[in-house]
Write a protein that holds these residues in place. Structure first.
Motif, PDB file in Angstrom:
ATOM      1  N   SER A 344       0.824  -1.210   0.000  1.00 45.47           N
ATOM      2  CA  SER A 344       0.000   0.000   0.000  1.00 45.47           C
ATOM      3  C   SER A 344       0.855   1.256   0.000  1.00 45.47           C
ATOM      4  N   GLY A 345       2.054   1.143   0.550  1.00 43.22           N
ATOM      5  CA  GLY A 345       2.919   2.307   0.663  1.00 43.22           C
ATOM      6  C   GLY A 345       3.493   2.787  -0.649  1.00 43.22           C
ATOM      7  N   VAL A 346       3.517   1.929  -1.665  1.00 42.65           N
ATOM      8  CA  VAL A 346       4.085   2.339  -2.949  1.00 42.65           C
ATOM      9  C   VAL A 346       3.003   2.705  -3.962  1.00 42.65           C
ATOM     10  N   THR A 347       1.760   2.774  -3.520  1.00 42.87           N
ATOM     11  CA  THR A 347       0.664   3.166  -4.402  1.00 42.87           C
ATOM     12  C   THR A 347       0.306   4.631  -4.173  1.00 42.87           C
ATOM     13  N   GLY A 348      -0.517   5.147  -5.065  1.00 47.41           N
ATOM     14  CA  GLY A 348      -1.009   6.500  -4.915  1.00 47.41           C
ATOM     15  C   GLY A 348      -2.264   6.583  -4.083  1.00 47.41           C
ATOM     16  N   ASP A 349      -2.606   5.528  -3.364  1.00 47.61           N
ATOM     17  CA  ASP A 349      -3.828   5.543  -2.561  1.00 47.61           C
ATOM     18  C   ASP A 349      -3.727   6.515  -1.388  1.00 47.61           C
ATOM     19  N   THR A 350      -2.516   6.790  -0.928  1.00 45.27           N
ATOM     20  CA  THR A 350      -2.290   7.794   0.108  1.00 45.27           C
ATOM     21  C   THR A 350      -1.163   8.705  -0.377  1.00 45.27           C
ATOM     22  N   ILE A 351      -0.863   9.740   0.396  1.00 46.03           N
ATOM     23  CA  ILE A 351       0.225  10.649   0.003  1.00 46.03           C
ATOM     24  C   ILE A 351       1.593  10.132   0.402  1.00 46.03           C
ATOM     25  N   VAL A 352       1.659   8.954   1.022  1.00 43.80           N
ATOM     26  CA  VAL A 352       2.935   8.465   1.548  1.00 43.80           C
ATOM     27  C   VAL A 352       3.978   8.321   0.447  1.00 43.80           C
ATOM     28  N   GLU A 353       3.598   7.722  -0.692  1.00 44.44           N
ATOM     29  CA  GLU A 353       4.595   7.552  -1.750  1.00 44.44           C
ATOM     30  C   GLU A 353       5.009   8.894  -2.332  1.00 44.44           C
ATOM     31  N   GLN A 354       4.108   9.872  -2.404  1.00 42.08           N
ATOM     32  CA  GLN A 354       4.494  11.187  -2.905  1.00 42.08           C
ATOM     33  C   GLN A 354       5.446  11.873  -1.944  1.00 42.08           C
ATOM     34  N   VAL A 355       5.169  11.780  -0.654  1.00 40.97           N
ATOM     35  CA  VAL A 355       6.066  12.378   0.330  1.00 40.97           C
ATOM     36  C   VAL A 355       7.459  11.772   0.199  1.00 40.97           C
ATOM     37  N   PHE A 356       7.532  10.463  -0.006  1.00 40.62           N
ATOM     38  CA  PHE A 356       8.826   9.801  -0.203  1.00 40.62           C
ATOM     39  C   PHE A 356       9.564  10.415  -1.395  1.00 40.62           C
ATOM     40  N   ARG A 357       8.846  10.609  -2.509  1.00 34.91           N
ATOM     41  CA  ARG A 357       9.474  11.173  -3.707  1.00 34.91           C
ATOM     42  C   ARG A 357       9.921  12.612  -3.475  1.00 34.91           C
ATOM     43  N   GLU A 358       9.055  13.389  -2.853  1.00 34.37           N
ATOM     44  CA  GLU A 358       9.360  14.801  -2.637  1.00 34.37           C
ATOM     45  C   GLU A 358      10.574  14.972  -1.721  1.00 34.37           C
ATOM     46  N   VAL A 359      10.628  14.192  -0.652  1.00 35.15           N
ATOM     47  CA  VAL A 359      11.719  14.325   0.300  1.00 35.15           C
ATOM     48  C   VAL A 359      13.032  13.848  -0.311  1.00 35.15           C
ATOM     49  N   ARG A 360      12.951  12.857  -1.194  1.00 40.66           N
ATOM     50  CA  ARG A 360      14.184  12.427  -1.875  1.00 40.66           C
ATOM     51  C   ARG A 360      14.760  13.570  -2.701  1.00 40.66           C
ATOM     52  N   ALA A 361      13.889  14.313  -3.364  1.00 44.41           N
ATOM     53  CA  ALA A 361      14.364  15.462  -4.131  1.00 44.41           C
ATOM     54  C   ALA A 361      14.897  16.559  -3.217  1.00 44.41           C
ATOM     55  N   PHE A 362      14.268  16.720  -2.057  1.00 41.35           N
ATOM     56  CA  PHE A 362      14.683  17.761  -1.109  1.00 41.35           C
ATOM     57  C   PHE A 362      16.123  17.573  -0.651  1.00 41.35           C
ATOM     58  N   ARG A 363      16.616  16.351  -0.621  1.00 43.17           N
ATOM     59  CA  ARG A 363      18.009  16.118  -0.229  1.00 43.17           C
ATOM     60  C   ARG A 363      18.989  16.754  -1.216  1.00 43.17           C
ATOM     61  N   ILE A 364      18.509  17.125  -2.397  1.00 42.81           N
ATOM     62  CA  ILE A 364      19.336  17.779  -3.410  1.00 42.81           C
ATOM     63  C   ILE A 364      19.016  19.267  -3.496  1.00 42.81           C
ATOM     64  N   TYR A 365      17.723  19.601  -3.467  1.00 45.83           N
ATOM     65  CA  TYR A 365      17.314  20.996  -3.625  1.00 45.83           C
ATOM     66  C   TYR A 365      17.852  21.860  -2.487  1.00 45.83           C
ATOM     67  N   ASP A 366      18.156  23.121  -2.818  1.00 41.70           N
ATOM     68  CA  ASP A 366      18.744  24.072  -1.873  1.00 41.70           C
ATOM     69  C   ASP A 366      20.090  23.572  -1.350  1.00 41.70           C
ATOM     70  N   GLY A 367      20.801  22.879  -2.204  1.00 41.73           N
ATOM     71  CA  GLY A 367      22.136  22.398  -1.864  1.00 41.73           C
ATOM     72  C   GLY A 367      22.119  20.969  -1.386  1.00 41.73           C
ATOM     73  N   PRO A 368      22.763  20.061  -2.116  1.00 43.66           N
ATOM     74  CA  PRO A 368      22.819  18.671  -1.677  1.00 43.66           C
ATOM     75  C   PRO A 368      23.582  18.527  -0.365  1.00 43.66           C
ATOM     76  N   THR A 369      23.280  17.464   0.331  1.00 44.79           N
ATOM     77  CA  THR A 369      23.909  17.195   1.624  1.00 44.79           C
ATOM     78  C   THR A 369      25.428  17.341   1.562  1.00 44.79           C
ATOM     79  N   GLU A 370      26.029  16.817   0.510  1.00 48.42           N
ATOM     80  CA  GLU A 370      27.490  16.796   0.421  1.00 48.42           C
ATOM     81  C   GLU A 370      28.065  18.212   0.335  1.00 48.42           C
ATOM     82  N   VAL A 371      27.385  19.118  -0.370  1.00 45.96           N
ATOM     83  CA  VAL A 371      27.876  20.498  -0.482  1.00 45.96           C
ATOM     84  C   VAL A 371      27.813  21.192   0.874  1.00 45.96           C
TER      85      VAL A 371
END
Length: 393
Positions: A344-371
């Motif tokens: 259920s967590g990898v479906t679009g039935d809830t926002i959980v999978e979208q939050v996962f995708r968005e937060v993965r991008a956030f690790r890069i946006y506004d400067g990646p962790t490594e920078v």
């Protein structure tokens, strides 16, 4: 109840009760919600008295600590920041214009953003294929050349969030004096062909209206009164926006991860397997316990950094530390939520999978962790060197 808590309570109720039902709206596309949906939600927010809640009637802003409360509440849905007008890049652009724009510039470019009638875009990052600026803004290739009382801008930009459909643009270009910012009436520039959208990128995230575009700027002619500040002050002005914008990203996505955790917790209590609720299985219960720990640590880091910014300090190092700690913690939380919910967590039935995708991008946006870590390491080295110098008596 404090001012920030009172506003946050109203925003949270609005997001949960009014905004969340729109999360499955077909107008939420791969390149973000449509502007039609955004404006519909903002009409509802205006009626509820929660539109642009971080800016008060006299034009002043809430403190950073108060903003943290409000933006966490807005982030309880991926649509929440759009609905109440605290989304990126608009929130950061409003903050910058409120502090650096002239009265005439505020009336023309800031007022439509505060009212929620317009969106904006910040044109800084450039295509890697061109060797342009990314995490290192000193690599900027876009140029600004003075021509009488006008400036002519040429170049290409990439990952320009919300460029498609935005009305207000802030463009960073390299003048002879150094990096310089300009304010742009985007519909006018688009119509004249001075700015063209080459393509909207297909990215892992999908919460930003207009997506992330690659654009070309060709002989964009701007009057001198559309310069923000003075020639060569671009990096100085960027510092005004930099730390607060990093931090507000953390605030919004903390709210989303709080909601994802609530959904995963509900699932783990209702779903039974092997004779008992999932939460009673140690492996699942421990993941949710770790979420609670990470959520609280992220909240405390954000509040600590907000307090630093409220002293009027730039907070560059503090915001780097917070961005790294919070983005990495939120990634762990989102990942655990998916895992707890299984299929259920990898479906679009809830926002959980979208939050996962968005937060993965956030690790890069506004400067990646490594920078950010590299920047902090340089500061550690500077501080060490300073500590080795003989002290004057």
């Amino acid at each position: 109840m404090t001012r920030g808590a009172e506003i946050a309570t109203k925003v949270a109720a609005f997001v949960r009760d009014t905004v969340a039902p729109f999360e499955r709206d077909p107008r939420c596309g791969a390149h973000g919600p449509s502007d039609e949906l955004v404006q519909e939600l903002r009409c509802l927010a205006r009626a509820a008295g929660v539109l642009t809640p971080h800016i008060l009637a006299d034009g002043s802003h809430l403190t950073h600590r108060e903003t943290a409360q409000v933006l966490r509440a807005a982030g309880l849905s991926p649509l929440g920041p759009l609905a109440v007008n605290v989304m990126a890049p608009d929130e950061g652009n409003m903050y910058l214009l409120g502090r650096a724009a002239s009265a005439e510039q505020k009336a023309r470019f800031l007022a439509p953003l505060v009212s929620g009638e317009a969106r904006s875009a910040f044109f800084m990052t450039e295509p890697a294929a061109d060797g342009g600026a990314g995490s290192d803004p000193s690599m900027m290739l876009t140029t600004a050349t003075q021509d009488g009382n006008h400036w002519v801008v040429n170049g290409r930009k990439a990952f320009i969030t919300g460029a498609q459909g935005a009305s207000v643009g802030i463009v960073m270009a390299k003048a002879e004096e150094g990096a310089t910012m300009f304010l742009v009436d985007l519909p006018e520039a688009y119509e004249a062909g001075a700015i063209t959208i080459e393509r909207v990128l297909d990215t892992i995230d999908s919460s930003m209206p207009g997506g992330h575009a690659v654009v070309r700027i060709t002989d964009l002619r701007l009057p001198a009164d559309q310069m923000l500040g003075n020639p060569g002050e671009g990096f100085k002005l960027a510092q005004i926006r930099l730390a607060p914008a990093r931090l507000t990203h953390c605030m919004r996505w903390l709210g989303s991860c709080q909601r994802a955790h609530e959904i995963a917790t509900d699932y783990a209590n209702r779903r039974h397997a092997f004779g008992k609720p999932l939460i009673d299985h140690e492996g699942v219960g421990f993941m949710l316990a770790e979420n609670v720990i990470d959520l609280k640590q992220a909240e405390l880091m954000i509040d600590w950094c907000a307090d630093v910014l409220d002293t009027q300090a730039l907070g560059t190092a503090e915001s780097s530390m917070t961005k790294v700690a919070v983005s990495e913690a939120l990634m762990r939380i989102a990942d655990r939520c998916v895992q707890v919910m299984g299929g259920s967590g990898v479906t679009g039935d809830t926002i959980v999978e979208q939050v996962f995708r968005e937060v993965r991008a956030f690790r890069i946006y506004d400067g990646p962790t490594e920078v950010h870590k590299w920047s902090l390491a340089k500061k550690i080295k500077r501080d060490w060197r300073d500590s080795q110098r003989p002290q004057e008596s």
